[in-house]
Enzyme design. Structure first.
Site: not given
Ligand code: NCD
Ligand code: ZN
Length: 398
Positions: A59, A61, A91, A140, A195, A266, A270
């Site tokens: 991700h 972002r 996402n 996805k 995952h 994954d 954050h």
């Molecule tokens: C992911 C995210 O923060 O985008 N978070 C996570 O806990 N894995 C989203 C996801 O892959 O489910």
């Molecule tokens: Zn993810």
């Protein structure tokens, strides 16, 4: 530009061979015992040369949450972790669920210093967009709640999406793994279950005899359990949640028995401040720590190099049909990770390249680290530094 990586032990066809790799015009030209002349030489004596890792689940972002990560910082983290290609998740803000959003993201990703591809998102009414989307790794599908707002509950809708995608990547937890497989059965397309985190989920994923079911797990589910929550709280919270020691062992068992096809990070960065809020977001970063964790496991005799390359290079390339990657072969793209199995050091938050600058593995002493990453024949990570050389989007064999 030509590059010679010499004196290294090169991973080829399941074994290590002492060979030089001659790279020209972004491709592996020769794997040879000869000492060919090149513009640049990297001496890999005592080191191992692997295919660069392909991380199928990242991700970055962008767009919309670039305070957490962007394609430049995230790709530097990838390069530092021996990951030379990543597949980005949809996402974002806005989510990558329309052709227009995908094209926008394509422009933003140009600043990545490692190669990349995109998973396309699904909603209750974007089938036409899915059909029109070009050069995507997969569609996805979110069957459970997580960061973003893409969860779909309606089984009829899900069935339609599954049959519109040659391969669907699914976020499904617990018994939803079973539901996802039942939905794909009729569609006869491929399903990549993201995952897998527990013994139960792995059992569900492997229960059916249908082909084209692929299973991913993550480093955090392989190396941490819910006990980590006591110490780290929100910093050990992700979706799916960390599970028990028994679950963790079942995942390792799944690796030994070939029931798991890939390990992907994954990578879900954050900020520390966000993790300290009451309504903290789920997810942990992972690009820089996956390879060292796995190399350390090799040094601990928990894993073999052959497994690692299968899980993190060859299988990702095969499952998503990524062109000319995943193997060290003449004619293939010059994407390589040079590793030092003897190098021992700690994971340190402050030295990470991800914008969020923390890791659930902070303070872990690991033996076995990537020391250089070659992307399209360029050393984008070397001597602890990343270099700003733009990479490119992957293509797929159809
Ligand atoms: C992911 C995210 O923060 O985008 N978070 C996570 O806990 N894995 C989203 C996801 O892959 O489910
Ligand atoms: Zn993810």
């Amino acid at each position: 530009m030509s590059l010679l990586i010499k004196n290294g032990k090169v991973y080829q066809n399941g074994i290590l061979v002492k060979k030089n790799i001659f790279i020209e015009n972004e491709k592996i030209r020769k794997i040879t015992s000869l000492d060919l002349k090149a513009d640049k030489v990297i001496n890999a004596k005592g080191k191992i040369v692997l295919p660069g890792l392909i991380d199928c689940h990242v991700h970055m972002r962008e767009p919309g949450m670039t305070h957490k990560e962007d394609f430049f910082t995230g790709s530097m983290a990838a390069a530092a972790g021996g990951v030379t290609t990543f597949l980005d998740m949809p996402n974002n803000l806005p989510p990558t669920v329309t052709v227009q959003a995908l094209e926008e993201k394509r422009k933003l990703a140009k600043k990545s210093i490692v190669n990349y591809g995109f998973h396309f998102g699904s909603t209750i009414n974007n089938i036409q967009e899915i059909k029109n989307a070009k050069n995507i790794a997969s569609v996805k599908i979110y069957m459970d709640y997580t960061t973003g707002d893409l969860k779909i509950d309606d089984f009829d809708v899900l069935k339609r999406i599954f049959s519109s995608a040659k391969i669907a990547s699914v976020h499904a937890e617990n018994e939803n793994v079973l539901n996802a497989i039942n939905l794909i059965k009729e569609a006869k397309n491929g399903i990549y279950i993201c995952h897998i985190s527990s013994k139960e989920e792995l059992h569900y994923a492997r229960k059916s005899k249908i082909k084209n079911v692929y299973v991913e797990t993550t480093p955090h589910h392989l190396f941490l359990t819910a006990e980590a929550l006591n110490e780290m709280g929100a910093f050990a919270e992700m979706k799916p949640h960390l599970k028990t020691k028994k679950d963790k062992e079942a995942l390792w068992e799944g690796i030994y028995n070939n029931k798991i096809d890939t390990i992907a990070t994954d990578h879900a960065p954050h900020l520390k401040e966000e993790k300290m809020e009451i309504n903290y977001p789920y997810g942990v970063p992972g690009l820089e720590t996956m390879l060292p964790l796995l190399l350390n496991a090799i040094n601990d005799k928990k894993l073999t190099l052959k497994k690692l390359v299968g899980l993190c290079c060859e299988n990702p390339a095969r499952i998503f049909k990524i062109k000319n990657k995943g193997f060290i072969k003449e004619g293939f793209d010059a994407d390589l990770a040079i590793i030092d199995m003897e190098l021992e050091k700690e994971v340190e938050n402050d030295r990470l390249m991800t914008k969020c600058r923390w890791s659930p593995f902070d303070g872990w002493r690991l033996k076995g680290w990537p020391i250089a990453s070659i992307v399209n024949g360029n050393a984008v990570f070397e001597h602890g530094k990343a270099h700003n050389i733009r990479a490119r989007e992957v293509s797929y064999n159809v």
